[in-house]
Design a protein around this motif. Structure first.
Motif, short mmCIF file in Angstrom:
data_model
loop_
_atom_site.label_atom_id
_atom_site.label_comp_id
_atom_site.label_asym_id
_atom_site.label_seq_id
_atom_site.Cartn_x
_atom_site.Cartn_y
_atom_site.Cartn_z
N GLN A 21 0.82 -1.33 -0.09
CA GLN A 21 0.07 0.00 0.22
C GLN A 21 0.85 1.32 0.24
N MET A 22 2.09 1.34 0.66
CA MET A 22 2.76 2.45 0.84
C MET A 22 3.90 2.92 -0.11
N ARG B 50 3.58 14.45 -3.02
CA ARG B 50 2.79 14.04 -1.54
C ARG B 50 1.29 13.80 -2.37
N ARG B 51 0.92 12.40 -2.10
CA ARG B 51 -0.69 12.35 -2.55
C ARG B 51 -0.96 10.82 -2.01
N THR B 52 -2.56 10.80 -1.81
CA THR B 52 -3.21 9.60 -1.36
C THR B 52 -3.68 8.87 -2.70
N GLN B 53 -3.25 7.62 -2.77
CA GLN B 53 -3.79 6.84 -3.99
C GLN B 53 -5.14 6.32 -3.74
N LEU B 54 -5.90 6.30 -4.74
CA LEU B 54 -7.51 6.27 -4.81
C LEU B 54 -7.56 4.76 -5.63
N PHE C 136 -4.97 9.41 -7.99
CA PHE C 136 -4.51 9.94 -6.90
C PHE C 136 -5.10 11.31 -6.14
N SER D 128 -1.78 16.28 -2.26
CA SER D 128 -2.06 16.78 -0.95
C SER D 128 -2.00 18.43 -1.26
#
Length: 309
Positions: free
Chosen positions: A147-148, A244-248, A261, A264
């Motif tokens: 995940q990371m 810097r981002r969150t994966q969707l 993504f 941020s």
């Protein structure tokens, strides 16, 4: 274990782009991840040890040349972790073990690959003082490769997570950041290179070159491009990892920064008041609101995209 093509790009790429391949082999992208061997591992698995929770953590190589870390955990249980992949190489190198159900975790120790004069060439505890409930404890999601970290360290990564069984079946086409990670599917490009005249744009639908090769100052001291700016998706391509981002969801192409993504925002906990980097935000957020980006500068105006220098 996943199925992948070994590190170097195909001979089809190297046959025409030898200089780029030579540069790439010296880059951080090439060393992003490798199968763990005594050659790829910078850390010494020669029986040396360091103290962890008052007892020795031992780094060793067995008769089959496999690499192991032996230590006693917080519950007093002896752990014997087989290192299957190395991760990065400077200024430190981390190591991955299979925690079962396709879930790959990082061991809690890392190798300082700096020189001895710089204080390196030693094992150290990556996150000292972590309790088993802390996010970055070696058993927790903060140290989970799937995940990371995987999406930016291998090519064409797919998690293949099954929520019912809580298992992963990770798949990737190359064990590191290879050609397709930035250029995308090269099938049409190879057909074009072999003489298929029906293919345009050298087989690539998206331009990731720089928008202009050079800038100069005009009479007023303003930065001006030497030619009209071209449309380019280069910054988006680099941003999908260097932001810097969150994966969707799993990405569908190298330019998927705003689809796969959620980047941020420029918040006070991540950025300096003027927008410069403060926390581990990489580069994209700051660069997008810079004068350089406004004028058309792209990453490769300053960086060699293959060597990273």
């Amino acid at each position: 274990m996943s199925v992948y093509a070994a590190g170097p790009p195909s001979e089809q790429c190297a046959s025409c782009h030898q200089q780029q391949v030579d540069d790439w082999k010296k880059s951080d992208h090439f060393h992003a991840m490798e199968k763990a061997t005594v050659v790829s591992s910078l850390g010494e698995f020669d029986g040396r040890s360091i103290q962890y929770l008052g007892q020795p953590a031992v780094f060793r190589e067995d008769e089959e040349k496999k690499l192991w870390v032996d230590f006693v955990d917080e519950q007093g249980k002896t752990q014997n972790l087989n290192v299957i992949y190395t991760f990065g190489y400077q200024p430190l190198q981390q190591y991955i073990f299979d925690a079962g159900k396709g879930r790959w975790q990082f061991i809690l120790f890392a190798w300082d690959s700096r020189t001895q004069q710089e204080g390196g060439q030693r094992w150290f505890i990556l996150h000292p003082g972590q309790s088993p409930n802390d996010t970055f404890h070696w058993t927790q999601p903060g140290q989970n490769w799937n995940q990371m970290c995987a999406d930016c360290h291998v090519t064409d990564y797919k998690k293949n997570y099954d929520a019912e069984t809580q298992t992963y079946q990770p798949k990737f086409s190359a064990i590191n950041v290879s050609c397709n990670a930035c250029h995308g599917d090269n099938t049409k490009h190879i057909q074009w290179a072999k003489g298929d005249k029906s293919i345009t744009n050298k087989g690539y639908d998206v331009n990731i070159k720089m928008r202009t090769p050079l800038f100069h100052k005009d009479v007023d001291g303003n930065m001006v491009s030497v030619q009209p700016l071209m449309a380019s998706k280069q910054v988006d391509t680099c941003a999908s990892c260097h932001a810097r981002r969150t994966q969707l969801e799993d990405r569908s192409n190298p330019q998927d920064i705003v689809n796969a993504f959620m980047p941020s925002l420029l918040t006070a906990d991540l950025y300096q008041p003027d927008g410069q980097i403060l926390d581990e935000v990489y580069v994209w957020g700051s660069f997008m609101q810079s004068k350089m980006h406004e004028k058309g500068v792209t990453c490769s105006n300053c960086h060699n995209p293959h060597s990273g220098k």
